[in-house]
Design an enzyme around this catalytic site. Structure first.
Site, PDB file in Angstrom:
ATOM      1  N   GLU A  35      59.804 -40.472  42.832  1.00  0.00           N
ATOM      2  CA  GLU A  35      60.762 -39.520  43.717  1.00  0.00           C
ATOM      3  C   GLU A  35      60.154 -37.972  43.300  1.00  0.00           C
ATOM      4  O   GLU A  35      60.528 -36.964  44.218  1.00  0.00           O
ATOM      5  CB  GLU A  35      62.153 -39.363  43.016  1.00  0.00           C
ATOM      6  CG  GLU A  35      63.190 -38.317  43.805  1.00  0.00           C
ATOM      7  CD  GLU A  35      64.251 -38.239  43.340  1.00  0.00           C
ATOM      8  OE1 GLU A  35      65.125 -37.503  43.743  1.00  0.00           O
ATOM      9  OE2 GLU A  35      64.683 -39.072  42.457  1.00  0.00           O
ATOM     10  N   GLU A  36      59.416 -37.744  42.414  1.00  0.00           N
ATOM     11  CA  GLU A  36      58.851 -36.473  41.886  1.00  0.00           C
ATOM     12  C   GLU A  36      57.480 -36.428  42.652  1.00  0.00           C
ATOM     13  O   GLU A  36      56.926 -35.078  42.565  1.00  0.00           O
ATOM     14  CB  GLU A  36      58.762 -36.659  40.379  1.00  0.00           C
ATOM     15  CG  GLU A  36      59.850 -36.558  39.719  1.00  0.00           C
ATOM     16  CD  GLU A  36      61.180 -35.931  40.244  1.00  0.00           C
ATOM     17  OE1 GLU A  36      61.050 -34.828  40.487  1.00  0.00           O
ATOM     18  OE2 GLU A  36      62.268 -36.520  40.253  1.00  0.00           O
TER      19      GLU A  36
ATOM     20  N   ASP B 249      63.458 -34.294  34.799  1.00  0.00           N
ATOM     21  CA  ASP B 249      62.769 -35.097  35.883  1.00  0.00           C
ATOM     22  C   ASP B 249      61.342 -35.411  35.702  1.00  0.00           C
ATOM     23  O   ASP B 249      60.826 -36.381  35.943  1.00  0.00           O
ATOM     24  CB  ASP B 249      63.200 -34.410  37.309  1.00  0.00           C
ATOM     25  CG  ASP B 249      64.470 -34.579  37.836  1.00  0.00           C
ATOM     26  OD1 ASP B 249      65.124 -35.474  37.661  1.00  0.00           O
ATOM     27  OD2 ASP B 249      64.932 -33.622  38.378  1.00  0.00           O
TER      28      ASP B 249
ATOM     29  N   LEU C 107      64.579 -40.015  37.051  1.00  0.00           N
ATOM     30  CA  LEU C 107      65.887 -39.477  36.360  1.00  0.00           C
ATOM     31  C   LEU C 107      67.061 -39.366  37.372  1.00  0.00           C
ATOM     32  O   LEU C 107      66.901 -38.277  38.248  1.00  0.00           O
ATOM     33  CB  LEU C 107      65.592 -38.218  35.567  1.00  0.00           C
ATOM     34  CG  LEU C 107      66.352 -37.804  34.437  1.00  0.00           C
ATOM     35  CD1 LEU C 107      67.747 -37.332  35.033  1.00  0.00           C
ATOM     36  CD2 LEU C 107      66.481 -38.959  33.505  1.00  0.00           C
ATOM     37  N   ASP C 108      67.589 -40.402  37.538  1.00  0.00           N
ATOM     38  CA  ASP C 108      68.699 -40.311  38.425  1.00  0.00           C
ATOM     39  C   ASP C 108      69.825 -39.464  38.109  1.00  0.00           C
ATOM     40  O   ASP C 108      70.445 -39.687  36.886  1.00  0.00           O
ATOM     41  CB  ASP C 108      69.300 -41.756  38.914  1.00  0.00           C
ATOM     42  CG  ASP C 108      70.399 -41.801  39.847  1.00  0.00           C
ATOM     43  OD1 ASP C 108      69.937 -41.459  40.869  1.00  0.00           O
ATOM     44  OD2 ASP C 108      71.537 -41.953  39.698  1.00  0.00           O
TER      45      ASP C 108
ATOM     46  N   GLU D   8      65.599 -46.278  45.147  1.00  0.00           N
ATOM     47  CA  GLU D   8      67.112 -46.462  44.757  1.00  0.00           C
ATOM     48  C   GLU D   8      67.949 -47.482  45.286  1.00  0.00           C
ATOM     49  O   GLU D   8      68.315 -48.245  44.260  1.00  0.00           O
ATOM     50  CB  GLU D   8      67.617 -45.058  45.159  1.00  0.00           C
ATOM     51  CG  GLU D   8      66.992 -43.576  44.284  1.00  0.00           C
ATOM     52  CD  GLU D   8      67.532 -42.384  44.799  1.00  0.00           C
ATOM     53  OE1 GLU D   8      67.868 -41.666  43.715  1.00  0.00           O
ATOM     54  OE2 GLU D   8      67.877 -42.132  45.864  1.00  0.00           O
TER      55      GLU D   8
ATOM     56  N   ASP E  55      66.080 -31.933  47.111  1.00  0.00           N
ATOM     57  CA  ASP E  55      66.632 -31.767  45.836  1.00  0.00           C
ATOM     58  C   ASP E  55      66.060 -31.017  44.814  1.00  0.00           C
ATOM     59  O   ASP E  55      64.822 -30.856  44.815  1.00  0.00           O
ATOM     60  CB  ASP E  55      66.850 -33.122  45.386  1.00  0.00           C
ATOM     61  CG  ASP E  55      67.827 -34.155  46.160  1.00  0.00           C
ATOM     62  OD1 ASP E  55      68.590 -33.505  46.874  1.00  0.00           O
ATOM     63  OD2 ASP E  55      67.476 -35.436  46.130  1.00  0.00           O
TER      64      ASP E  55
ATOM     65  N   ASP F  19      62.703 -43.901  40.642  1.00  0.00           N
ATOM     66  CA  ASP F  19      63.446 -42.735  40.549  1.00  0.00           C
ATOM     67  C   ASP F  19      63.300 -42.337  38.916  1.00  0.00           C
ATOM     68  O   ASP F  19      64.377 -42.883  38.119  1.00  0.00           O
ATOM     69  CB  ASP F  19      64.786 -42.784  40.973  1.00  0.00           C
ATOM     70  CG  ASP F  19      65.714 -41.634  40.889  1.00  0.00           C
ATOM     71  OD1 ASP F  19      65.191 -40.350  40.308  1.00  0.00           O
ATOM     72  OD2 ASP F  19      66.541 -41.326  41.421  1.00  0.00           O
TER      73      ASP F  19
END
Length: 347
Positions: free
Chosen positions: A89-90, A67, A110-111, A275, A61, A108
């Site tokens: 996630e980052e 993010d 920034l979804d 998530e 992604d 997460d």
């Protein structure tokens, strides 16, 4: 204070040390999301929030400016809480926070990143886990716990208003950010998702890539009153999972992000730990359900930090029906000879 997040958590935690640690972590995360909410509200005035900076931790992604900013704000916030390690996630690997602390946090930040520049609802998703005994809390293995081991989880959605929905294992609770005071105020202490609803969310452009069983379920819905479901359904697709979850929290329905035949999607697309697990906890605590199509999400055990999974969640009746289609033969064996001829029905 009873109508605020701080008041609710203080009342819940009492004098229990584990609960008080969770309370401190949740207050820290909520504070960060209130700050993120302000950045989101400023939009282009806050800079090029949708600018692509590279790829995410697993190389799939795109990583956006927002993010990275959201991740930095959350990490800075949990430094003030009893959190031993932070997974995002980052970042490829967990990061050490406070040595010897009893909790882990996975997020997460920034979804719904693809919606940043279109003013569509996006959000933050978070999970709080116990730091396991005998395992390095900064290792990936420390996060390989069942979803049912979560001590708390939730999300914040940044839309026309900012809402925080979370659970500490005693139901799902809904708060809204009071922008004047910067405080989250209690809206509902016991969210209940309707058992049935006539809305479904799925990306129909991938229809040709789905398993035949899933296609049959969606095709039955599309037939409306003329089909086996004997009811007309509305389809929704925001391309922001947290926004879809919030709609279901408010009025029910079902969300489906299945695995499919495309490269990179054969094991699903959404991440299990930060998530699927948090959303599944909220669903079950609201009387709804979440599954990968065969197993309740909360019963899965991760094997990788950024492990992906098919995710179906929402009104319990709808999730159970989809599971019946996917695992069969159930009702579909009787009404679909063609389906049986494809060799997809098992005893």
């Amino acid at each position: 204070m009873a109508d605020t997040l701080d008041g609710y958590l203080a009342r819940w935690a009492g004098t229990d040390p584990t609960r008080d640690a969770v309370r401190k972590a949740l207050v820290a995360i909520a504070g960060a999301t209130a700050t993120i909410s302000g950045v989101v509200a400023d939009g282009p005035l806050a800079g090029e929030l949708s600018a692509t900076l590279g790829k995410g931790a697993d190389g799939y992604d795109e990583q956006k400016e927002l993010d990275v900013r959201a991740d930095a704000l959350l990490f800075e916030a949990v430094k003030a809480a009893p959190v031993a390690a932070y997974a995002s996630e980052e970042a490829e690997l967990p990061v050490a926070v406070n040595a010897g602390a009893p909790l882990l946090v996975a997020v997460d930040p920034l979804d719904g990143s693809s919606n940043i520049d279109t003013d569509v609802t996006i959000g933050t998703i978070f999970s709080v886990l116990p730091a396991p005994d005998g395992v390095d809390p900064v290792s990936e293995a420390a996060f390989f716990q069942k979803g049912r081991d979560q001590l708390a989880a939730g999300y914040t959605v940044y839309g026309p208003h900012t809402a925080l929905v979370m659970s500490v294992g005693e139901g799902t609770v809904h708060f809204v950010l009071d922008r004047t005071s910067g405080t989250y105020r209690l809206i509902s202490e016991r969210v209940t998702i309707p058992a049935s609803a006539k809305e479904f969310a799925i990306n129909m452009s991938n229809h040709r890539h789905w398993d035949d069983r899933l296609r049959l379920y969606i095709d039955d819905l599309l037939q409306g009153k003329d089909g086996p479901r004997e009811a007309d359904y509305n389809m929704r697709w925001i391309a922001s999972m947290v926004a879809e979850a919030h709609r279901i929290i408010i009025r029910g329905g079902i969300y489906l992000y299945p695995a499919d035949t495309r490269a990179g999607y054969t094991q699903g697309r959404l991440r299990l730990i930060y998530e699927a697990f948090p959303i599944a906890l909220l669903m079950e605590q609201s009387g709804a359900a979440a599954t990968d199509g065969r197993t309740p999400i909360l019963d899965l055990v991760p094997e990788k930090l950024h492990q992906r999974v098919p995710l179906i969640f929402g009104s319990r009746e709808k999730v159970e029906r989809v599971s019946n289609y996917l695992t069969g033969p159930g009702e579909i064996a009787e009404r679909s000879p063609l389906f049986s001829k494809r060799g997809l029905l098992t005893a």
